[in-house]
Write an enzyme that holds these catalytic residues in place. Sequence first.
Site, PDB file in Angstrom:
ATOM      1  N   CYS A  14       0.864  -1.186   0.000  1.00 53.21           N
ATOM      2  CA  CYS A  14       0.000   0.000   0.000  1.00 53.21           C
ATOM      3  C   CYS A  14       0.900   1.235   0.000  1.00 53.21           C
ATOM      4  CB  CYS A  14      -0.967  -0.026   1.178  1.00 53.21           C
ATOM      5  SG  CYS A  14      -0.193  -0.013   2.809  1.00 53.21           S
ATOM      6  N   ASN A  17       2.265   1.418   4.402  1.00 55.06           N
ATOM      7  CA  ASN A  17       2.563   0.151   5.084  1.00 55.06           C
ATOM      8  C   ASN A  17       2.260   0.223   6.588  1.00 55.06           C
ATOM      9  OD1 ASN A  17       5.450  -2.052   5.633  1.00 55.06           O
ATOM     10  ND2 ASN A  17       3.339  -2.610   5.193  1.00 55.06           N
ATOM     11  N   CYS A  19      -1.444   0.720   7.402  1.00 54.01           N
ATOM     12  CA  CYS A  19      -2.886   0.416   7.505  1.00 54.01           C
ATOM     13  C   CYS A  19      -3.262  -0.815   6.671  1.00 54.01           C
ATOM     14  CB  CYS A  19      -3.728   1.613   7.055  1.00 54.01           C
ATOM     15  SG  CYS A  19      -3.465   3.105   8.028  1.00 54.01           S
ATOM     16  N   ARG A  20      -3.365  -0.659   5.356  1.00 50.87           N
ATOM     17  CA  ARG A  20      -3.943  -1.710   4.531  1.00 50.87           C
ATOM     18  C   ARG A  20      -3.044  -2.936   4.348  1.00 50.87           C
ATOM     19  NH1 ARG A  20      -5.105   2.212  -0.306  1.00 50.87           N
ATOM     20  NH2 ARG A  20      -3.201   3.069   0.641  1.00 50.87           N
ATOM     21  N   SER A  21      -1.789  -2.718   3.913  1.00 48.09           N
ATOM     22  CA  SER A  21      -0.968  -3.901   3.597  1.00 48.09           C
ATOM     23  C   SER A  21      -0.573  -4.713   4.833  1.00 48.09           C
ATOM     24  CB  SER A  21       0.243  -3.533   2.731  1.00 48.09           C
ATOM     25  OG  SER A  21       1.110  -2.654   3.377  1.00 48.09           O
ATOM     26  N   ASP A 131      -8.107   3.924   0.939  1.00 49.08           N
ATOM     27  CA  ASP A 131      -7.154   4.360   1.970  1.00 49.08           C
ATOM     28  C   ASP A 131      -7.954   4.867   3.185  1.00 49.08           C
ATOM     29  OD1 ASP A 131      -5.276   5.581   3.521  1.00 49.08           O
ATOM     30  OD2 ASP A 131      -4.304   6.639   1.870  1.00 49.08           O
TER      31      ASP A 131
HETATM   32  P1  4NP Z   1      -1.793   2.768   4.117  1.00 44.52           P
HETATM   33  O1  4NP Z   1      -2.441   4.116   4.695  1.00 44.52           O
HETATM   34  O2  4NP Z   1      -1.245   3.124   2.772  1.00 44.52           O
HETATM   35  O3  4NP Z   1      -2.943   1.840   4.050  1.00 44.52           O
HETATM   36  O4  4NP Z   1      -0.724   2.357   5.112  1.00 44.52           O
HETATM   37  C1  4NP Z   1      -1.747   5.332   4.777  1.00 44.52           C
HETATM   38  C2  4NP Z   1      -0.881   5.560   5.811  1.00 44.52           C
HETATM   39  C3  4NP Z   1      -0.216   6.777   5.913  1.00 44.52           C
HETATM   40  C4  4NP Z   1      -0.429   7.746   4.965  1.00 44.52           C
HETATM   41  C5  4NP Z   1      -1.307   7.522   3.906  1.00 44.52           C
HETATM   42  C6  4NP Z   1      -1.956   6.298   3.813  1.00 44.52           C
HETATM   43  N1  4NP Z   1       0.221   8.988   5.067  1.00 44.52           N
HETATM   44  O5  4NP Z   1      -0.085   9.894   4.260  1.00 44.52           O
HETATM   45  O6  4NP Z   1       1.075   9.163   5.941  1.00 44.52           O
END
Ligand code: 4NP
Length: 162
Positions: A14, A17, A19-21, A131
Site C-alpha cells: 500500500c 505500510n 494500515c492496509r498492507s 485508503d
Molecule cells: P496505508 O495508509 O497506505 O494503508 O498504510 C496510509 C498511511 C499513511 C499515509 C497515507 C496512507 N500517510 O499519508 O502518511
Amino acid sequence: MSQFDEPLSVLFVCLGNICRSPTAQAVFEQQLQAAGLREQVRVDSAGTGDWHIGHAPDPRSVRAAARRGYAMEHLRARQVSRQDFHDFDYILAMDDSNHRDLKRLQPSDGKAALSLFLPWAPALNEREVPDPYYGGEDGFDAVLDLIEQASDALLNHLRQRL
Ligand code: 4NP
C-alpha cells in the site's frame, strides 16, 4: 536458487505500510495458518512511500484487526524495493496509485506477478482497498471486509500451485 525455503511468496503493498498492507499480511497469514499452509507461503508487506519506515501499524488498524482476532502490532513498516520483484512470486497492490508506482519500479527481469489485490475475488466487484488513513474508524472495518474476502480467494488460487 532462492535464498528462501518456502515454495511461494506474497508481498502486499500500500502507500504507508501502516494500515492496509499490514492488515492484509495479518489476515492472510492467519488464513494460511488455519489451512495448515503457513510454512508453505512467505508473506510480507511494504509501502511505496518512505514516511513510516520502522513504524508500528496505525493503532486504528491494530484495534480493528484485534476485534476480529488478528494480531498485527508486531509488524514494522518498510518501503518496497526493486529487489522485492526478484524475491516474491506475487506483489499485490491495494489501489491503482500503488499499482502505478509499482509498475514504475518493476525491473524487466523480475519474477513477481504484479497485480491489484481485490480482483482476485471477482465476486467483490471492487478494484481498490480505499485508503482509511484520513477517515473514521468504520473505514478500517471496511478495509478488513474487503481484505478477508480477497485473501480467501487468493488462498484458493495458491492451493492449486502448492
Ligand atoms: P496505508 O495508509 O497506505 O494503508 O498504510 C496510509 C498511511 C499513511 C499515509 C497515507 C496512507 N500517510 O499519508 O502518511
